[in-house]
Enzyme design. Sequence first.
Site, PDB file in Angstrom:
ATOM      1  N   THR A 189       1.551   8.069   0.745  1.00  0.00           N
ATOM      2  CA  THR A 189       1.510   7.930  -0.715  1.00  0.00           C
ATOM      3  C   THR A 189       2.307   9.028  -1.401  1.00  0.00           C
ATOM      4  O   THR A 189       3.051   8.776  -2.353  1.00  0.00           O
ATOM      5  CB  THR A 189       0.056   7.985  -1.239  1.00  0.00           C
ATOM      6  OG1 THR A 189      -0.658   6.855  -0.759  1.00  0.00           O
ATOM      7  CG2 THR A 189       0.019   7.973  -2.758  1.00  0.00           C
ATOM      8  N   GLU A 249      -1.689   0.196  -3.687  1.00  0.00           N
ATOM      9  CA  GLU A 249      -1.871   0.902  -2.421  1.00  0.00           C
ATOM     10  C   GLU A 249      -1.646  -0.025  -1.216  1.00  0.00           C
ATOM     11  O   GLU A 249      -2.172  -1.135  -1.166  1.00  0.00           O
ATOM     12  CB  GLU A 249      -3.277   1.521  -2.370  1.00  0.00           C
ATOM     13  CG  GLU A 249      -3.599   2.279  -1.081  1.00  0.00           C
ATOM     14  CD  GLU A 249      -2.632   3.429  -0.792  1.00  0.00           C
ATOM     15  OE1 GLU A 249      -2.216   4.129  -1.729  1.00  0.00           O
ATOM     16  OE2 GLU A 249      -2.286   3.603   0.398  1.00  0.00           O
ATOM     17  N   ASP A 279       3.327   1.015  -2.024  1.00  0.00           N
ATOM     18  CA  ASP A 279       3.829   2.323  -1.573  1.00  0.00           C
ATOM     19  C   ASP A 279       4.295   2.339  -0.114  1.00  0.00           C
ATOM     20  O   ASP A 279       5.236   3.037   0.228  1.00  0.00           O
ATOM     21  CB  ASP A 279       2.832   3.458  -1.842  1.00  0.00           C
ATOM     22  CG  ASP A 279       1.510   3.329  -1.093  1.00  0.00           C
ATOM     23  OD1 ASP A 279       1.151   2.212  -0.685  1.00  0.00           O
ATOM     24  OD2 ASP A 279       0.825   4.365  -0.936  1.00  0.00           O
ATOM     25  N   HIS A 280       3.641   1.582   0.748  1.00  0.00           N
ATOM     26  CA  HIS A 280       3.995   1.571   2.179  1.00  0.00           C
ATOM     27  C   HIS A 280       3.213   0.474   2.879  1.00  0.00           C
ATOM     28  O   HIS A 280       2.407  -0.207   2.250  1.00  0.00           O
ATOM     29  CB  HIS A 280       3.729   2.922   2.834  1.00  0.00           C
ATOM     30  CG  HIS A 280       2.334   3.448   2.584  1.00  0.00           C
ATOM     31  ND1 HIS A 280       1.223   2.915   3.181  1.00  0.00           N
ATOM     32  CD2 HIS A 280       1.895   4.427   1.766  1.00  0.00           C
ATOM     33  CE1 HIS A 280       0.147   3.559   2.759  1.00  0.00           C
ATOM     34  NE2 HIS A 280       0.521   4.478   1.880  1.00  0.00           N
ATOM     35  N   HIS A 287      -6.809   0.434   1.117  1.00  0.00           N
ATOM     36  CA  HIS A 287      -6.355   1.506   2.015  1.00  0.00           C
ATOM     37  C   HIS A 287      -7.053   1.332   3.356  1.00  0.00           C
ATOM     38  O   HIS A 287      -8.225   0.962   3.406  1.00  0.00           O
ATOM     39  CB  HIS A 287      -6.705   2.866   1.397  1.00  0.00           C
ATOM     40  CG  HIS A 287      -6.067   4.043   2.092  1.00  0.00           C
ATOM     41  ND1 HIS A 287      -6.440   4.453   3.355  1.00  0.00           N
ATOM     42  CD2 HIS A 287      -5.080   4.880   1.694  1.00  0.00           C
ATOM     43  CE1 HIS A 287      -5.703   5.498   3.700  1.00  0.00           C
ATOM     44  NE2 HIS A 287      -4.863   5.774   2.712  1.00  0.00           N
TER      45      HIS A 287
END
Length: 429
Positions: A82, A38, A257-258, A198
């Site tokens: 996500t 994440e 993911d980012h 996150h």
Amino acid sequence: NSSDVDKVLDFVNKNRSQPNVSYYGKEKGKNVFIFHLESFQQFLINYKSDGEEVTPNINRFYADQHTMSFDNFFNQVGQGKTSDAETMLETSLYGLPSGSSMTSYGSSNTYQALPAFLDQRGYATASMHGDVGSFWNRDNTYKSWGYQYFFDSAYFDDKDDYNNGYGMKDKIFLKQSAKYLEQLPQPFYAKIITVTNHYPYDLDKQNQSIAKTKTGDKTVDGYVQTAHYLDQAFGEFINYLKKSGLYDDSMIVAYGDHYGISNNHPKALAKLLGKKSVSKYDLAMLEKVPFMIHSNNLQGGVNHTYGGEIDVMPTLMDLLGIKDDDTIQLGNDLLSTNRNQTVAFRNGDFVSPDLSKLGSKVYDNQGKKIDTKKLTAQQKQILKEQQDHTDKSLSMSDKITTGDLLRFYTPQDFNKVDKSQYKYKYSDG
Ligand code: GP9
Ligand code: MN
């Protein structure tokens, strides 16, 4: 309608790259892990905070002699974050210009997703995530994608202090996931979605084992702390895989993911990177996320090809030896030798090994702004082709998604997914 499908096919066929013969089918029949890191950015690899390595376990995995790592791999998510990453990785379609395509179309659309291809080839398919199954409409989307099992928070023992932000703390989640993994018939395809790293990067005291950074930006300084925790969780999980023997029988894919730190924090980012300031080009390069494929029979090393999340599905299909010469996919195999290396961002910008276009500006690969009036005719032509490719890729993808075009086309070695065949404990009671 079907004439739209013809246009799409025309485009994807032109862009399809030849698989690399030294990799095609090399991982056939292996278990597959997709390990979702994440908000994990590439800059964390080998990053030191106050002299201390933030992610030693992931660094070791990145540099392992059997890991193929990519250092010019970009996240391409939009607002769906996500869910956009999941969509690109497993369907080779982009997210939407706004919102989340999983939320808007995941229940109703026809898909030809990676889990379904594997399901139809004797694999067990499972996704695991310590949040409620309805988040991002996963519980419905996964049926369209061919997931036999979805282990969401309903499957895990829960106590008050097990949770953090969007779900279970990674270490607890991963420990409990093991008992489900052990029951999956092999070969299996298992996606494991972590969440502790996150935003807003909060962590309980007992799990803090590295100091926050001191940029002075509160939304940024916890990032290394939760990343460090995720790294420890990853390390524990890899150890478990080694002990259980799964490490040797599996292809393990891990990816970020980012971004964790958005480009709204250029000053803090500059401080983290020890720079005076970060340019627009630097910020685009900060959209890089790790992408790593580990398997015992692969020769490790760092691959510098430019690519992104849209390219994962074709890459994995070729490694697994699944025929994809007639599939509708917008990415191409990262291991192909003559692939298009223009990486599209959801806003129409693109980066490539040569020229990049960000907003109205063009940059060379050193990040130097180029006066477009001084471009040679040939450079202008290349730039135009790249912009064309970017625009078309995104608009074709949007046509496929919003028009549900895959219902009009089925690849040769694929059976249309029957969603009613999939039931999960959480969403079906
Ligand atoms: C929630 C989690 C977070 O279940 O996957 O999604 P994000 O906010 O990163 O899109
Ligand atoms: Mn995310």
